[in-house]
Structures are given as C-alpha cells and as structure tokens.
Design an enzyme around this catalytic site. Structure first.
Site, mmCIF file in Angstrom:
data_model
loop_
_atom_site.group_PDB
_atom_site.id
_atom_site.type_symbol
_atom_site.label_atom_id
_atom_site.label_comp_id
_atom_site.label_asym_id
_atom_site.label_seq_id
_atom_site.Cartn_x
_atom_site.Cartn_y
_atom_site.Cartn_z
ATOM 1 C CD GLN A 101 -34.652 -44.196 26.849
ATOM 2 O OE1 GLN A 101 -35.106 -44.460 27.955
ATOM 3 N NE2 GLN A 101 -33.366 -43.967 26.644
ATOM 4 C CG HIS A 126 -36.822 -40.584 27.313
ATOM 5 N ND1 HIS A 126 -36.145 -40.305 26.142
ATOM 6 C CD2 HIS A 126 -35.859 -40.912 28.219
ATOM 7 C CE1 HIS A 126 -34.830 -40.457 26.341
ATOM 8 N NE2 HIS A 126 -34.629 -40.817 27.601
ATOM 9 C CB CYS A 161 -29.801 -40.281 27.312
ATOM 10 S SG CYS A 161 -31.362 -40.938 26.687
ATOM 11 C CG LEU A 162 -29.492 -46.429 28.545
ATOM 12 C CD1 LEU A 162 -30.476 -47.500 29.028
ATOM 13 C CD2 LEU A 162 -28.067 -46.971 28.573
ATOM 14 N N GLY A 196 -32.448 -46.086 34.292
ATOM 15 C CA GLY A 196 -33.849 -45.869 33.952
ATOM 16 C C GLY A 196 -34.071 -46.166 32.486
ATOM 17 C CG HIS A 201 -33.360 -38.695 31.744
ATOM 18 N ND1 HIS A 201 -32.151 -38.184 31.296
ATOM 19 C CD2 HIS A 201 -33.613 -39.752 30.923
ATOM 20 C CE1 HIS A 201 -31.725 -38.895 30.268
ATOM 21 N NE2 HIS A 201 -32.595 -39.855 30.024
ATOM 22 C CD GLU A 202 -35.714 -42.782 32.323
ATOM 23 O OE1 GLU A 202 -36.078 -42.865 31.135
ATOM 24 O OE2 GLU A 202 -34.527 -42.933 32.665
HETATM 25 O O1 GNR Z 1 -28.629 -44.623 32.661
HETATM 26 C C1 GNR Z 1 -28.959 -43.438 32.738
HETATM 27 N N1 GNR Z 1 -28.262 -42.613 33.565
HETATM 28 C C2 GNR Z 1 -28.684 -41.350 33.914
HETATM 29 C C3 GNR Z 1 -27.777 -40.531 34.582
HETATM 30 C C4 GNR Z 1 -28.139 -39.264 34.969
HETATM 31 C C5 GNR Z 1 -29.401 -38.802 34.702
HETATM 32 C C6 GNR Z 1 -30.324 -39.593 34.023
HETATM 33 C C7 GNR Z 1 -29.973 -40.863 33.645
HETATM 34 S S1 GNR Z 1 -31.132 -41.866 32.839
HETATM 35 C C8 GNR Z 1 -30.062 -42.925 31.923
HETATM 36 C C9 GNR Z 1 -30.868 -44.022 31.238
HETATM 37 C C10 GNR Z 1 -31.806 -43.415 30.211
HETATM 38 O O2 GNR Z 1 -31.434 -43.009 29.146
HETATM 39 N N2 GNR Z 1 -33.034 -43.279 30.561
HETATM 40 O O3 GNR Z 1 -33.907 -42.694 29.734
HETATM 41 NI NI NI Z 2 -32.759 -41.336 28.527
#
Ligand code: GNR
Ligand code: NI
Length: 169
Positions: A51, A137, A91-92, A46, A133-134
C-alpha cells in the site's frame, strides 16, 4: 519517522506481488517504523507494504482499542485456517467504502519480526480478518476483489471520480 503516501485503488501498483524479505537490515526496521506511524496516523488497524509502494512481504497490525499492541509480520505464512466469519471491511487504499467479506475466523500464521526472529501467532475474529486482508495485499489483492464484478465496477467508478475531484481541488 516518515508518513508514507498510500496508493489508492485501482492503482496498478496495488496488483504487484511482494517479495520475501531476505535480510533483516536497518532499512527494514525503518520501513516498519514508518509503516506503523502511517497506519496509526491514518488511522487504520493494519497496513501492508504494498500500500506504500514497497513490494516486500511486510505487514503491521494493531487491532487493540488503545493502539498499544503493534504486531509486525514479515514473510507471513498461514499454516492453519478454519471457520468462517463475515464482517464489514474497509481499506486505506479504498477510502470511504465498506463492504462485507467472508474470511476464515481462526488462523495460525508464522512470520518473522523486524529483527528476523521467527514466531507463530494464533488469531481469531478481527485480528484473523486483518491478517488475511493484509496478506491479500501482498499478493496484489484488494478486498473489493472479493465482491461481485458489478460492485467492483461501481467502486472503481466512485474512486476515479474521487481522484478527479482531488486533482481539481
Ligand atoms: O483500517 C482498516 N480496517 C479494517 C477493517 C476491517 C477489516 C480490515 C481492515 S484493514 C484496514 C487498513 C488497511 O487497509 N489495511 O490494508
Ligand atoms: Ni487494506
């Protein structure tokens, strides 16, 4: 298609609140294409516009094994959430750090696609986690902010060290 640079925690720009998309222009389609390319290349499941330092309510997600099920959520709103799931997240914007977060296990979200068409999506498990999660952000929240203060301090210290080392290299 462009690869977009990803902001790294604790960058203050990750705290910005994204605004709704009001016009579904070719520029929005290009942003979505560039974000999808950046997510697949990373690789991640995601990516939120925040980001890549674009403060608009745009998310791309693909939790499929084959990376063949791109979901684009613009102006997403959770209209139902229930259940609980505790899962390991990464998270990236916080490369190399993983920890468990408690989320709703089942959500229904309404959003628009890149053409502005409204749709609803029902999600469970990893997709439900990823949507939450997204969407965090988009309101300036990185997953580590769900952890204890002590862990947040440790993650910040580790990330700042990493960033100093990257500058020297
Ligand atoms: O790549 C991602 N893996 C992930 C694994 C578990 C829960 C959420 C994520 S999102 C993350 C990519 C990212 O940072 N999205 O904002
Ligand atoms: Ni993230």
């Amino acid at each position: 298609m462009a690869l977009l640079p990803i902001l790294e925690y604790p960058d203050a720009r990750l705290k910005r609140i994204a605004s709704d998309v009001t016009e579904f222009t070719p520029a929005i389609k290009k942003l979505v294409d560039d974000m999808a390319h950046t997510m697949y290349e990373a690789p991640g499941i995601g990516l939120a516009a925040t980001q890549v330092n674009v403060h608009k309510r745009v998310i791309v997600i693909d939790v499929s094994e084959t990376k063949s099920d791109l979901k684009v959520l613009i102006n997403p709103q959770i209209i139902m959430a229930d259940g609980e799931i505790v899962g390991e997240e990464g998270c990236l914007s916080v490369p190399g750090y993983y920890d468990t977060v408690k989320r709703a296990s089942h959500v229904v979200v309404k959003a628009h696609d890149a053409s502005g068409n409204p749709f609803q999506l029902e999600a469970t498990d990893l997709l439900a986690v990823c949507i939450q999660h997204e969407m965090d952000h988009l309101v300036g929240t990185v997953f580590v902010e769900h952890l204890s203060q002590l862990k947040q301090i440790r993650v910040k210290t580790r990330m700042k060290k990493r960033q100093r080392e990257a500058e020297r290299a």
